[in-house]
Write a protein that holds these residues in place. Sequence first.
Motif, PDB file in Angstrom:
ATOM      1  N   SER A 195       0.857  -1.186   0.000  1.00  0.00           N
ATOM      2  CA  SER A 195       0.000   0.000   0.000  1.00  0.00           C
ATOM      3  C   SER A 195       0.891   1.233   0.000  1.00  0.00           C
ATOM      4  CB  SER A 195      -0.928   0.020   1.221  1.00  0.00           C
ATOM      5  OG  SER A 195      -0.184   0.218   2.411  1.00  0.00           O
ATOM      6  N   ARG A 196       0.312   2.352  -0.454  1.00  0.00           N
ATOM      7  CA  ARG A 196       1.068   3.601  -0.488  1.00  0.00           C
ATOM      8  C   ARG A 196       0.105   4.772  -0.328  1.00  0.00           C
ATOM      9  NH1 ARG A 196       6.494   4.513  -3.955  1.00  0.00           N
ATOM     10  NH2 ARG A 196       7.141   6.491  -2.999  1.00  0.00           N
ATOM     11  N   TYR A 197      -0.301   5.009   0.917  1.00  0.00           N
ATOM     12  CA  TYR A 197      -1.166   6.137   1.255  1.00  0.00           C
ATOM     13  C   TYR A 197      -2.433   6.145   0.389  1.00  0.00           C
ATOM     14  CZ  TYR A 197       3.748   7.312   2.031  1.00  0.00           C
ATOM     15  OH  TYR A 197       5.088   7.257   2.326  1.00  0.00           O
ATOM     16  N   ASP A 198      -3.043   4.955   0.253  1.00  0.00           N
ATOM     17  CA  ASP A 198      -4.199   4.806  -0.632  1.00  0.00           C
ATOM     18  C   ASP A 198      -5.241   3.923   0.052  1.00  0.00           C
ATOM     19  OD1 ASP A 198      -3.125   2.220  -0.878  1.00  0.00           O
ATOM     20  OD2 ASP A 198      -2.133   2.696  -2.769  1.00  0.00           O
ATOM     21  N   ASP A 199      -6.219   3.432  -0.728  1.00  0.00           N
ATOM     22  CA  ASP A 199      -7.278   2.622  -0.151  1.00  0.00           C
ATOM     23  C   ASP A 199      -6.755   1.347   0.506  1.00  0.00           C
ATOM     24  OD1 ASP A 199      -9.088   4.483  -0.989  1.00  0.00           O
ATOM     25  OD2 ASP A 199      -9.711   3.361  -2.785  1.00  0.00           O
ATOM     26  N   ARG A 200      -5.609   0.857   0.073  1.00  0.00           N
ATOM     27  CA  ARG A 200      -5.033  -0.356   0.658  1.00  0.00           C
ATOM     28  C   ARG A 200      -4.387  -0.081   2.023  1.00  0.00           C
ATOM     29  NH1 ARG A 200      -0.896  -1.617  -3.940  1.00  0.00           N
ATOM     30  NH2 ARG A 200      -0.692   0.634  -3.634  1.00  0.00           N
ATOM     31  N   GLY A 201      -4.135   1.187   2.301  1.00  0.00           N
ATOM     32  CA  GLY A 201      -3.519   1.606   3.558  1.00  0.00           C
ATOM     33  C   GLY A 201      -3.347   3.109   3.501  1.00  0.00           C
ATOM     34  N   PRO A 202      -4.306   3.880   4.034  1.00  0.00           N
ATOM     35  CA  PRO A 202      -4.365   5.325   3.776  1.00  0.00           C
ATOM     36  C   PRO A 202      -3.225   6.141   4.376  1.00  0.00           C
ATOM     37  CG  PRO A 202      -6.022   4.674   5.394  1.00  0.00           C
ATOM     38  CD  PRO A 202      -5.440   3.412   4.850  1.00  0.00           C
ATOM     39  N   ARG A 203      -2.575   5.633   5.414  1.00  0.00           N
ATOM     40  CA  ARG A 203      -1.559   6.445   6.080  1.00  0.00           C
ATOM     41  C   ARG A 203      -0.194   5.776   6.115  1.00  0.00           C
ATOM     42  NH1 ARG A 203      -3.543  10.875   8.037  1.00  0.00           N
ATOM     43  NH2 ARG A 203      -1.648  11.303   9.234  1.00  0.00           N
ATOM     44  N   TRP A 204       0.011   4.733   5.329  1.00  0.00           N
ATOM     45  CA  TRP A 204       1.299   4.053   5.372  1.00  0.00           C
ATOM     46  C   TRP A 204       1.691   3.509   4.006  1.00  0.00           C
ATOM     47  CZ3 TRP A 204      -3.004   2.721   8.215  1.00  0.00           C
ATOM     48  CH2 TRP A 204      -3.728   1.590   7.784  1.00  0.00           C
ATOM     49  N   TYR A 205       2.991   3.360   3.862  1.00  0.00           N
ATOM     50  CA  TYR A 205       3.605   2.814   2.641  1.00  0.00           C
ATOM     51  C   TYR A 205       4.494   1.652   3.062  1.00  0.00           C
ATOM     52  CZ  TYR A 205       7.228   2.538  -1.009  1.00  0.00           C
ATOM     53  OH  TYR A 205       8.132   2.107  -1.954  1.00  0.00           O
ATOM     54  N   TRP A 206       4.319   0.486   2.396  1.00  0.00           N
ATOM     55  CA  TRP A 206       5.204  -0.645   2.652  1.00  0.00           C
ATOM     56  C   TRP A 206       5.186  -1.611   1.484  1.00  0.00           C
ATOM     57  CZ3 TRP A 206       2.972  -4.377   6.940  1.00  0.00           C
ATOM     58  CH2 TRP A 206       1.600  -4.541   6.767  1.00  0.00           C
ATOM     59  N   ASN A 207       6.177  -2.522   1.498  1.00  0.00           N
ATOM     60  CA  ASN A 207       6.380  -3.435   0.376  1.00  0.00           C
ATOM     61  C   ASN A 207       6.697  -4.836   0.869  1.00  0.00           C
ATOM     62  OD1 ASN A 207       6.694  -1.371  -1.991  1.00  0.00           O
ATOM     63  ND2 ASN A 207       8.142  -0.658  -0.437  1.00  0.00           N
ATOM     64  N   ASN A 208       6.393  -5.816   0.031  1.00  0.00           N
ATOM     65  CA  ASN A 208       7.015  -7.127   0.158  1.00  0.00           C
ATOM     66  C   ASN A 208       8.342  -7.092  -0.589  1.00  0.00           C
ATOM     67  OD1 ASN A 208       4.939  -8.482   1.604  1.00  0.00           O
ATOM     68  ND2 ASN A 208       3.752  -8.677  -0.286  1.00  0.00           N
ATOM     69  N   ILE A 209       9.305  -7.834  -0.084  1.00  0.00           N
ATOM     70  CA  ILE A 209      10.617  -7.926  -0.725  1.00  0.00           C
ATOM     71  C   ILE A 209      10.755  -9.298  -1.362  1.00  0.00           C
ATOM     72  CG2 ILE A 209      13.108  -8.001  -0.333  1.00  0.00           C
ATOM     73  CD1 ILE A 209      12.715  -6.056   1.965  1.00  0.00           C
ATOM     74  N   HIS A 210      11.156  -9.323  -2.629  1.00  0.00           N
ATOM     75  CA  HIS A 210      11.456 -10.571  -3.321  1.00  0.00           C
ATOM     76  C   HIS A 210      12.935 -10.555  -3.687  1.00  0.00           C
ATOM     77  CE1 HIS A 210       7.144 -11.594  -3.999  1.00  0.00           C
ATOM     78  NE2 HIS A 210       7.026 -10.271  -3.931  1.00  0.00           N
ATOM     79  N   THR A 211      13.687 -11.490  -3.161  1.00  0.00           N
ATOM     80  CA  THR A 211      15.119 -11.523  -3.447  1.00  0.00           C
ATOM     81  C   THR A 211      15.671 -12.886  -3.074  1.00  0.00           C
ATOM     82  OG1 THR A 211      17.194 -10.301  -3.166  1.00  0.00           O
ATOM     83  CG2 THR A 211      15.882 -10.666  -1.183  1.00  0.00           C
ATOM     84  N   GLY A 212      16.913 -13.126  -3.465  1.00  0.00           N
ATOM     85  CA  GLY A 212      17.625 -14.320  -3.048  1.00  0.00           C
ATOM     86  C   GLY A 212      18.575 -13.999  -1.909  1.00  0.00           C
ATOM     87  N   GLU A 213      19.033 -15.045  -1.234  1.00  0.00           N
ATOM     88  CA  GLU A 213      19.976 -14.851  -0.133  1.00  0.00           C
ATOM     89  C   GLU A 213      21.289 -14.248  -0.616  1.00  0.00           C
ATOM     90  OE1 GLU A 213      19.078 -18.740   2.659  1.00  0.00           O
ATOM     91  OE2 GLU A 213      20.240 -18.994   0.812  1.00  0.00           O
ATOM     92  N   HIS A 214      21.652 -14.534  -1.863  1.00  0.00           N
ATOM     93  CA  HIS A 214      22.966 -14.150  -2.375  1.00  0.00           C
ATOM     94  C   HIS A 214      22.822 -13.083  -3.461  1.00  0.00           C
ATOM     95  CE1 HIS A 214      24.938 -17.430  -0.143  1.00  0.00           C
ATOM     96  NE2 HIS A 214      23.753 -17.996  -0.302  1.00  0.00           N
ATOM     97  N   THR A 215      22.126 -12.009  -3.094  1.00  0.00           N
ATOM     98  CA  THR A 215      21.875 -10.887  -3.999  1.00  0.00           C
ATOM     99  C   THR A 215      22.520  -9.633  -3.436  1.00  0.00           C
ATOM    100  OG1 THR A 215      19.763 -11.845  -4.709  1.00  0.00           O
ATOM    101  CG2 THR A 215      20.091  -9.502  -5.119  1.00  0.00           C
ATOM    102  N   GLY A 216      23.203  -8.895  -4.304  1.00  0.00           N
ATOM    103  CA  GLY A 216      23.836  -7.654  -3.875  1.00  0.00           C
ATOM    104  C   GLY A 216      24.962  -7.921  -2.891  1.00  0.00           C
ATOM    105  N   THR A 217      25.259  -6.939  -2.061  1.00  0.00           N
ATOM    106  CA  THR A 217      26.243  -7.133  -1.001  1.00  0.00           C
ATOM    107  C   THR A 217      25.672  -8.155  -0.026  1.00  0.00           C
ATOM    108  OG1 THR A 217      26.976  -4.836  -1.238  1.00  0.00           O
ATOM    109  CG2 THR A 217      27.589  -5.983   0.790  1.00  0.00           C
TER     110      THR A 217
END
Length: 258
Positions: free
Chosen positions: A50-72
Amino acid sequence: MSLLSELLTAINTKRVEIIDLTAPLTGKTPVLRLPEPFANTINFQLEEISRYDDRGPRWYWNNIHTGEHTGTHVDAPNHWVSGKDGLDVSQIPLGSLIAPAVVLDVTDRVAEDPDFLLGIDDVRRWENEHGPLPEGGWLLFRTGWDVHSGDEADFLNADEQGSHTPGISAECARWLAEETPLAGLGVETVGTDAGLAPELEPPFPCHELLLGAGKYGLTQLQNLAKLPPTGAVLLVSPLPVVGGSGSPARALALVEQG
């Protein structure tokens, strides 16, 4: 003044500088590409909840999709078959994640040969100039490869013969694993092994020998040019994923100024 108060004062007055060694984590962060039939990790992705919308009017958040061995990221011993009975990433002792670090710089040689492999004699020459490798500390291998991190094709530098990125010779990897007091090895490349590591004996010697010896890997570092050859303190913060073979991590260095 307590010891910790002195440290905070030194940081606030810039007598101790905090240097971020971590690559930004985005959908364009380079990831290792294995040839078929081997399975590959996914690219990093944010999935908006959600991002300050009907899914969550006052908050922004995400699910993270990644592997254990990604980036640093940290490689735990159980990442490799030689260390399969070793520690997972949640079990790495905190004393190994906050430890002295030294920097061995071979950027000039890598500029001439992207397939450069560090040898035992290279490390011994460094020791003759700077002193012994730190007990329970980290060897940070500076190759200048972080300049390519903004483009996956340049970073992996692959052709029909394979990937061409610098690393550690098999002989040196065995020596670092068995004959030195190091806790781990840090690199600027996509993994702790060289691009041509499949052709070495054993294949992928840093993974096979260092992880098999219960030591740790740390990859895709940046800003090693800002660190002195000796005297820095490395702070690494992987997620304590129970049973995990590794984790994206924030890597910082404390460097005394003046």
